[in-house]
Motif scaffolding. Structure first.
Motif, mmCIF file in Angstrom:
data_model
loop_
_atom_site.group_PDB
_atom_site.id
_atom_site.type_symbol
_atom_site.label_atom_id
_atom_site.label_comp_id
_atom_site.label_asym_id
_atom_site.label_seq_id
_atom_site.Cartn_x
_atom_site.Cartn_y
_atom_site.Cartn_z
ATOM 1 N N THR A 61 85.799 48.463 -1.332
ATOM 2 C CA THR A 61 84.864 49.329 -0.640
ATOM 3 C C THR A 61 84.128 48.588 0.471
ATOM 4 N N ASP A 62 84.218 49.115 1.696
ATOM 5 C CA ASP A 62 83.456 48.560 2.809
ATOM 6 C C ASP A 62 82.013 49.061 2.713
ATOM 7 N N GLU A 63 81.100 48.349 3.347
ATOM 8 C CA GLU A 63 79.687 48.737 3.319
ATOM 9 C C GLU A 63 79.176 48.924 4.740
ATOM 10 N N LEU A 64 79.109 50.194 5.154
ATOM 11 C CA LEU A 64 78.518 50.545 6.450
ATOM 12 C C LEU A 64 77.190 51.229 6.176
ATOM 13 N N LYS A 65 76.128 50.671 6.724
ATOM 14 C CA LYS A 65 74.815 51.284 6.527
ATOM 15 C C LYS A 65 74.002 51.198 7.808
ATOM 16 N N PHE A 66 72.975 52.043 7.860
ATOM 17 C CA PHE A 66 72.102 52.098 9.021
ATOM 18 C C PHE A 66 70.678 51.751 8.598
ATOM 19 N N ILE A 67 70.075 50.878 9.376
ATOM 20 C CA ILE A 67 68.723 50.393 9.081
ATOM 21 C C ILE A 67 67.753 51.040 10.071
ATOM 22 N N LYS A 68 66.823 51.815 9.546
ATOM 23 C CA LYS A 68 65.929 52.598 10.390
ATOM 24 C C LYS A 68 64.727 51.790 10.863
ATOM 25 N N GLY A 69 64.313 52.104 12.075
ATOM 26 C CA GLY A 69 63.048 51.606 12.590
ATOM 27 C C GLY A 69 62.028 52.732 12.523
ATOM 28 N N ASP A 70 60.982 52.626 13.333
ATOM 29 C CA ASP A 70 59.941 53.662 13.362
ATOM 30 C C ASP A 70 60.236 54.679 14.456
ATOM 31 N N ASN A 71 59.673 55.872 14.309
ATOM 32 C CA ASN A 71 59.722 56.835 15.397
ATOM 33 C C ASN A 71 58.872 56.316 16.562
ATOM 34 N N LEU A 72 59.211 56.746 17.758
ATOM 35 C CA LEU A 72 58.434 56.387 18.943
ATOM 36 C C LEU A 72 57.407 57.478 19.223
ATOM 37 N N VAL A 73 56.175 57.061 19.472
ATOM 38 C CA VAL A 73 55.097 58.026 19.716
ATOM 39 C C VAL A 73 54.245 57.555 20.886
ATOM 40 N N ASP A 97 72.245 45.961 16.888
ATOM 41 C CA ASP A 97 70.868 46.432 17.072
ATOM 42 C C ASP A 97 70.778 47.383 18.261
ATOM 43 N N TRP A 98 70.046 48.463 18.071
ATOM 44 C CA TRP A 98 69.762 49.418 19.135
ATOM 45 C C TRP A 98 68.246 49.460 19.332
ATOM 46 N N THR A 99 67.794 48.996 20.505
ATOM 47 C CA THR A 99 66.359 48.946 20.797
ATOM 48 C C THR A 99 65.985 50.037 21.793
ATOM 49 N N PHE A 100 65.042 50.870 21.401
ATOM 50 C CA PHE A 100 64.558 51.978 22.235
ATOM 51 C C PHE A 100 63.113 51.672 22.629
ATOM 52 N N THR A 101 62.853 51.719 23.931
ATOM 53 C CA THR A 101 61.505 51.412 24.425
ATOM 54 C C THR A 101 60.992 52.543 25.311
ATOM 55 N N LEU A 102 59.854 53.107 24.930
ATOM 56 C CA LEU A 102 59.184 54.113 25.747
ATOM 57 C C LEU A 102 58.116 53.434 26.595
ATOM 58 N N THR A 159 61.040 50.429 19.305
ATOM 59 C CA THR A 159 61.579 50.392 17.952
ATOM 60 C C THR A 159 63.028 49.940 17.991
ATOM 61 N N THR A 160 63.497 49.386 16.860
ATOM 62 C CA THR A 160 64.892 48.945 16.761
ATOM 63 C C THR A 160 65.537 49.549 15.518
ATOM 64 N N TYR A 161 66.677 50.169 15.722
ATOM 65 C CA TYR A 161 67.525 50.669 14.648
ATOM 66 C C TYR A 161 68.801 49.828 14.644
ATOM 67 N N SER A 162 69.428 49.687 13.476
ATOM 68 C CA SER A 162 70.599 48.805 13.378
ATOM 69 C C SER A 162 71.725 49.448 12.577
ATOM 70 N N ALA A 163 72.959 49.107 12.970
ATOM 71 C CA ALA A 163 74.146 49.434 12.180
ATOM 72 C C ALA A 163 74.640 48.134 11.557
ATOM 73 N N SER A 164 74.942 48.178 10.263
ATOM 74 C CA SER A 164 75.364 46.980 9.523
ATOM 75 C C SER A 164 76.686 47.267 8.808
ATOM 76 N N LEU A 165 77.661 46.343 8.962
ATOM 77 C CA LEU A 165 78.967 46.532 8.320
ATOM 78 C C LEU A 165 79.432 45.249 7.657
ATOM 79 N N LYS A 166 79.788 45.374 6.348
ATOM 80 C CA LYS A 166 80.453 44.299 5.621
ATOM 81 C C LYS A 166 81.797 44.807 5.127
ATOM 82 N N ALA A 167 82.840 43.983 5.302
ATOM 83 C CA ALA A 167 84.182 44.373 4.886
ATOM 84 C C ALA A 167 84.341 44.228 3.378
#
Length: 216
Positions: free
Chosen positions: A55-67, A183-188, A86-94
């Motif tokens: 089983t592979d492990e793909l998960k998403f790590i949440k950051g905070d909402n932007l306000v 990592d996905w970084t969103f900046t307002l 804020t930064t959200y991330s995708a993580s994958l282990k084989a």
């Protein structure tokens, strides 16, 4: 022995009893053999090891909402820009069987509420900058990318709704112990302009980031 066999052949009662006894004997042998084999098969089945984890492990790590809440304190006249990030991330282990995994996923952001408006026509108030690692996202359908007062990003001043940042974005891993992280970084950035922006005081914007295996 021969005379006994001949007697059985001629005596219908003995013949019937002999056949019945032989039949019962065969049934008992078959049942005993089946029970033994079934027990052996079940025991073997219970002891089978399916091998390494598949089983592979793909998960998403949440950051905070932007306000952003525009006030005389957060956006003082002549002051600095008002920034939230804020930064959200995708993580994958084989899996540990193959030590290799390849997936794709989707990245969105949603603006469910936004009461911020343009004060001067065609002059952006709020800019959204998106980076995946060291790469800057510069193309999103329905938005205009540019550089405004030295800040590069998308003008989302009065925007609402769901926007697609990436579709079928690839992620791969060659390890079952160390995850590949994207990592996905969103900046307002609320630009502090040279004109009076008090018309937006009391107004706000909320931005939610979405990473998903499936399309929205």
């Amino acid at each position: 022995m021969k005379s006994f066999i001949d007697r059985i052949k001629t005596d219908k009662v003995l013949f019937f009893l002999s056949v019945l006894i032989i039949g019962i004997f065969l049934v008992l042998i078959i049942r005993i053999t089946y029970s033994y084999l079934a027990a052996s098969i079940n025991e073997a089945g219970n002891n089978v090891t399916m091998g390494s984890d598949k089983t592979d492990e793909l998960k998403f790590i949440k950051g905070d909402n932007l306000v952003l809440n525009a006030t005389s304190t957060t956006l003082p006249e002549g002051g600095a820009n008002y920034v939230d990030s804020t930064t959200y991330s995708a993580s994958l282990k084989a899996n540990s069987t193959n030590n290799t995994a390849n997936y794709t996923y989707y990245v969105y952001f949603n603006i469910p509420t936004n009461t911020i408006n343009y004060i001067e026509e065609n002059t952006p108030e709020v800019i959204l900058t998106i980076r995946q690692g060291e790469n800057t996202i510069t193309n999103i359908s329905g938005l205009t990318y540019g550089t405004y007062n030295g800040v590069a990003g998308f003008d989302i001043t009065n925007k609402t709704g769901l926007f697609t940042v990436a579709s079928n974005y690839a992620i791969s891993s060659t390890s079952s112990t160390t995850a590949t992280i994207q990592d996905w970084t969103f900046t307002l950035t609320y630009l502090n302009q040279g004109y009076d922006q008090s018309a937006n005081y009391g107004n706000s914007m909320n931005v939610k980031v979405i990473l998903s295996k499936n399309a929205q």
